[in-house]
Write an enzyme that holds these catalytic residues in place. Structure first.
Site, PDB file in Angstrom:
ATOM      1  N   HIS A  78       0.865  -1.192   0.000  1.00  0.00           N
ATOM      2  CA  HIS A  78       0.000   0.000   0.000  1.00  0.00           C
ATOM      3  C   HIS A  78       0.896   1.234   0.000  1.00  0.00           C
ATOM      4  CE1 HIS A  78      -3.872  -2.110   0.784  1.00  0.00           C
ATOM      5  NE2 HIS A  78      -3.028  -3.027   1.226  1.00  0.00           N
ATOM      6  N   HIS A 229      -8.155  -8.181  -2.083  1.00  0.00           N
ATOM      7  CA  HIS A 229      -8.056  -8.522  -0.665  1.00  0.00           C
ATOM      8  C   HIS A 229      -9.200  -9.505  -0.407  1.00  0.00           C
ATOM      9  CE1 HIS A 229      -5.541  -4.987  -0.445  1.00  0.00           C
ATOM     10  NE2 HIS A 229      -5.332  -5.161   0.841  1.00  0.00           N
ATOM     11  N   GLU A 232      -9.662 -11.266   4.658  1.00  0.00           N
ATOM     12  CA  GLU A 232      -8.640 -10.854   5.638  1.00  0.00           C
ATOM     13  C   GLU A 232      -9.331 -10.721   6.991  1.00  0.00           C
ATOM     14  OE1 GLU A 232      -6.638  -7.138   4.896  1.00  0.00           O
ATOM     15  OE2 GLU A 232      -5.126  -7.518   6.427  1.00  0.00           O
TER      16      GLU A 232
HETATM   17 FE   FE2 Z   1      -3.363  -5.086   1.854  1.00  0.00          FE
END
Ligand code: FE2
Length: 450
Positions: A78, A229, A232
């Site tokens: 990120h 993603h 998570e």
């Molecule tokens: Fe991430």
């Protein structure tokens, strides 16, 4: 050094005799176990890899038996949030959800020039660490798309030395946030390379599944890769990876989709996982674990025992799935540590997944080199004739020692050009009457073959 006449084509230049090499690296160990190898470089490409190769070159570097590896690759990062640790405050609970809330507090305060400056600082760290390819998710939730424009500018500025891929990442949920879908599409229109998502953060499980379907369809329509993603969370019922594998097959996206994190798999029922793993392998979906972040963010709601929270790396590999490791965060709302060091990531992955066999250690090194490059669809990657002459010389003699020592990057080249160098690390001791040097290399390997 003689140069080919300007009228000659590049193809003719490549066929010049070996005496005209730009660079010759001798006496190198390679990640596949070969030692005493020479690597010849001409025109930014590797022309030959052979033991004991003798040739004249403009520059010859004796690797001294140390490991010459292709550069490190980070398939999950990120860049828009990096080096913002402490802005506007520190994550007190250490959870993913407080990190997202904290990023939400920071977003209205962000200025493009500050984000760009922080990202460029990180890119300098990356080059020094031999990290030359980074796939960064960039938050598309805010209609201003300020992070997108800032990261596109960074991509342009570092293009000469870092391959920076950008993923359109709807941090607040593509369906959950107002205008989320429209903002994501606009980011793709602006030149962001890959379609991202966050199904476990949508309002409900069905909405999460709907987001996976929708985002994969957008990728199929636009001919884009997908990197989502996915799950998570410590919730074993978070099964969006199943939807991701299904949509990949339905839309013919095999080999073009990656699931990042997949931490819920750590807590899933074993019987369900025995069905799930072949489905992931069959769909050609790759998986990126982020060991430093997973061990830090997951298990935060547990008392004891606390779950490790990383996905099932050895089991995925055994099922034939490509698995790589990412850095995810460095000094941001989710994680206050890190320094662009993919060997630190491999070191943590090895411990969390208990991959301590020789095969496991090799797989952890591959997870931050060849497998990460495969996830990122990098071309010309590797140490073989025809590949880019991009590599890192490590102060270690094999991949296991590179991970153990998080070895010094002695030299970093990109397409034959030296980008960074760090002096060899050695301590001087004064314990036996006269100074002696300690470099943490064992006198004998003591490692069984195989
Ligand atoms: Fe991430």
């Amino acid at each position: 050094m003689a140069r080919a006449p300007e009228s000659m084509t590049p193809e003719v230049m490549v066929r010049y005799p070996p005496s005209m090499l730009d660079l010759l690296i001798t006496n190198a160990a390679l990640p596949d176990g070969r030692t005493g190898m020479a690597v010849a470089v001409q025109g930014g490409k590797i022309t030959e890899v052979a033991p004991g190769l003798q040739a004249q070159a403009r520059e010859t570097v004796d690797a001294g038996g140390y490991l010459l590896s292709p550069p490190f690759c980070d398939p999950h990062f990120h860049m828009d949030a990096t080096l913002s640790y402490g802005l506007p405050r520190v994550n007190e609970s250490g959870t993913l959800l407080e990190g997202i809330a904290l990023w939400g507090e920071l977003k209205p305060l962000l200025k493009a020039e500050d984000m760009i400056a922080r990202a460029l600082t990180y890119c300098d760290w990356a080059v020094a660490r031999g990290l030359l390819a980074i796939r960064s998710h960039v938050d598309t939730s805010d209609p201003s798309l300020l992070p997108v424009e800032a990261m596109l500018e960074v991509k342009k500025r570092v293009a000469g030395y870092i391959d920076l891929q950008l993923v359109a990442f709807p941090q607040d949920g593509v369906l959950r946030s107002k205008g989320g879908l429209d903002n994501l599409k606009r980011a793709l229109d602006l030149g962001v390379d890959i379609v991202g998502g966050i199904p476990h953060f949508e309002r409900t499980m069905p909405q999460g599944a709907e987001s996976v379907k929708l985002l994969c369809e957008i990728a199929a329509e636009r001919g884009k890769l997908v990197d989502m993603h996915c799950d998570e969370t410590d919730d074993p019922m978070s099964r969006h990876i199943e939807s991701l594998a299904f949509e990949t097959q339905r839309l013919g996206l095999q080999g073009r989709v990656n699931g990042s994190h997949c931490t819920s798999m750590h807590s899933m029922d074993n019987y369900y996982v025995s069905k799930l793993l072949p489905l992931i392998a069959e769909s050609g979906v790759s998986v990126v674990a982020n060991p430093l972040i997973n061990i830090t963010l997951q298990g935060r709601h547990d008392t004891y025992p606390k779950r490790r929270g990383m996905t099932r790396v050895p089991e995925l590999l055994a099922a034939g799935v490509t698995v790589a490791f990412g850095n995810d965060c460095v000094m941001d709302p989710w994680y206050g540590m890190g320094s662009a060091d993919m060997l630190e990531t491999a070191h943590m992955g090895l411990h969390v997944a208990q991959m301590t066999s020789q095969k496991g250690i090799g797989a952890c090194f591959d997870a931050v080199t060849v497998n990460a490059a495969k996830v990122m669809h990098l071309e010309g990657y590797g140490i073989a004739p025809g590949c880019d002459a991009s590599f890192v010389l490590l102060q270690a003699r094999d991949p296991g020692d590179a991970i153990r020592l998080r070895a010094t990057r002695l030299k970093v080249w990109q397409q034959g050009r030296l980008l960074a160098q760090t002096p060899e690390i050695a301590a001087t001791l004064h314990v036996q009457g006269r100074p002696t040097q300690v470099d943490f290399q064992p006198a004998s390997r003591g490692r069984p073959a195989g």
